[in-house]
Design a protein around this motif. Structure first.
Motif, PDB file in Angstrom:
ATOM      1  N   LEU A 167       0.563  -1.229   0.155  1.00  0.00           N
ATOM      2  CA  LEU A 167      -0.320   0.041   0.035  1.00  0.00           C
ATOM      3  C   LEU A 167       0.832   1.615  -0.150  1.00  0.00           C
ATOM      4  O   LEU A 167       1.791   0.764   0.584  1.00  0.00           O
ATOM      5  N   VAL A 168       0.211   2.173  -0.499  1.00  0.00           N
ATOM      6  CA  VAL A 168       0.862   3.309  -0.605  1.00  0.00           C
ATOM      7  C   VAL A 168       0.744   4.575  -1.780  1.00  0.00           C
ATOM      8  O   VAL A 168      -0.763   4.269  -1.940  1.00  0.00           O
ATOM      9  N   GLN A 169       0.604   5.678  -0.793  1.00  0.00           N
ATOM     10  CA  GLN A 169       0.269   7.310  -0.956  1.00  0.00           C
ATOM     11  C   GLN A 169       0.133   7.292  -2.466  1.00  0.00           C
ATOM     12  O   GLN A 169       1.596   7.819  -2.980  1.00  0.00           O
ATOM     13  N   PRO A 170      -0.851   8.210  -3.004  1.00  0.00           N
ATOM     14  CA  PRO A 170      -0.804   8.952  -3.906  1.00  0.00           C
ATOM     15  C   PRO A 170       0.866   9.649  -4.343  1.00  0.00           C
ATOM     16  O   PRO A 170       0.949  10.359  -3.745  1.00  0.00           O
ATOM     17  N   GLY A 171       1.148   9.301  -5.160  1.00  0.00           N
ATOM     18  CA  GLY A 171       2.734  10.179  -4.950  1.00  0.00           C
ATOM     19  C   GLY A 171       3.707   9.274  -4.960  1.00  0.00           C
ATOM     20  O   GLY A 171       4.989  10.012  -5.551  1.00  0.00           O
ATOM     21  N   GLN A 226      10.584   0.041 -10.821  1.00  0.00           N
ATOM     22  CA  GLN A 226      11.297   0.908 -10.194  1.00  0.00           C
ATOM     23  C   GLN A 226       9.455   1.951 -10.369  1.00  0.00           C
ATOM     24  O   GLN A 226       9.760   2.294 -11.054  1.00  0.00           O
ATOM     25  N   MET A 227       8.335   2.119  -9.739  1.00  0.00           N
ATOM     26  CA  MET A 227       7.451   3.424  -9.975  1.00  0.00           C
ATOM     27  C   MET A 227       7.279   4.174  -8.884  1.00  0.00           C
ATOM     28  O   MET A 227       7.387   3.932  -7.541  1.00  0.00           O
ATOM     29  N   ASN A 228       7.742   5.711  -9.551  1.00  0.00           N
ATOM     30  CA  ASN A 228       7.457   6.753  -9.006  1.00  0.00           C
ATOM     31  C   ASN A 228       6.483   7.352  -9.856  1.00  0.00           C
ATOM     32  O   ASN A 228       5.468   7.238 -10.529  1.00  0.00           O
ATOM     33  N   SER A 229       6.238   8.492  -8.859  1.00  0.00           N
ATOM     34  CA  SER A 229       4.403   8.878  -8.830  1.00  0.00           C
ATOM     35  C   SER A 229       2.911   8.451  -9.407  1.00  0.00           C
ATOM     36  O   SER A 229       2.483   8.276 -10.015  1.00  0.00           O
ATOM     37  N   LEU A 230       2.972   7.631  -8.307  1.00  0.00           N
ATOM     38  CA  LEU A 230       2.322   6.629  -8.000  1.00  0.00           C
ATOM     39  C   LEU A 230       0.499   7.159  -7.897  1.00  0.00           C
ATOM     40  O   LEU A 230       0.573   7.917  -7.520  1.00  0.00           O
ATOM     41  N   LYS A 231      -0.665   6.453  -8.731  1.00  0.00           N
ATOM     42  CA  LYS A 231      -2.243   6.578  -9.151  1.00  0.00           C
ATOM     43  C   LYS A 231      -2.863   6.157  -8.755  1.00  0.00           C
ATOM     44  O   LYS A 231      -1.935   4.601  -8.743  1.00  0.00           O
ATOM     45  N   VAL A 280      -0.481  -4.357  -6.157  1.00  0.00           N
ATOM     46  CA  VAL A 280      -0.067  -3.288  -5.677  1.00  0.00           C
ATOM     47  C   VAL A 280      -1.249  -1.875  -5.362  1.00  0.00           C
ATOM     48  O   VAL A 280      -1.993  -1.635  -6.099  1.00  0.00           O
ATOM     49  N   THR A 281      -1.638  -1.450  -3.845  1.00  0.00           N
ATOM     50  CA  THR A 281      -2.377  -0.440  -3.415  1.00  0.00           C
ATOM     51  C   THR A 281      -2.609   1.220  -3.873  1.00  0.00           C
ATOM     52  O   THR A 281      -1.224   1.340  -2.696  1.00  0.00           O
ATOM     53  N   VAL A 282      -2.630   1.468  -4.161  1.00  0.00           N
ATOM     54  CA  VAL A 282      -2.360   3.142  -4.125  1.00  0.00           C
ATOM     55  C   VAL A 282      -4.022   3.671  -3.856  1.00  0.00           C
ATOM     56  O   VAL A 282      -4.384   4.373  -4.612  1.00  0.00           O
TER      57      VAL A 282
END
Length: 120
Positions: free
Chosen positions: A11-15, A81-86, A116-118
């Protein structure tokens, strides 16, 4: 005969950013293609990023500029590598590998998938 082990979802926050890894093991002679696909609920599976035979890389349009795939051939491992996730990146990400076994038979292998949960 070929096992793919993924790690790094969550789990990650947007961005935010996440790094996925996928390690292949087993009776591998050579790997011709390896990469990541994803599938969100109610949607078709789509290419995220992958190395293909000859070393070229392919990215889904949504991944260009935000995601980077890399590899460690000595470890038969690829990284994403995943950046700026939406939020729309939320999906199950599955690693795929294709190549030849030691017996010279062709193999196609899929990992179980990592969520992967954003979301905020």
């Amino acid at each position: 005969q070929v096992q793919l082990v993924e790690s790094g979802g969550g789990l990650v926050q947007p961005g935010g950013s996440l790094r996925l890894s996928c390690a292949a093991s087993g009776s591998i002679f050579s790997i011709h293609a390896m990469g990541w696909y994803r599938q969100a609920p109610g949607k078709e599976r789509e290419l995220v990023a992958a190395f293909s035979n000859g070393g070229s890389t392919n990215y889904g349009d949504f991944a260009k500029g935000r995601f980077t795939i890399s590899r460690d051939d000595a470890k038969n491992t690829v990284y994403l590598q995943m950046n700026s996730l939406k939020p729309e990146d939320t999906a199950v990400y599955r690693c795929n590998a294709e190549g030849l076994l030691l017996s010279r038979q062709r193999f196609v292998s899929w990992a179980q998938g990592t969520q992967v949960t954003v979301s905020s």
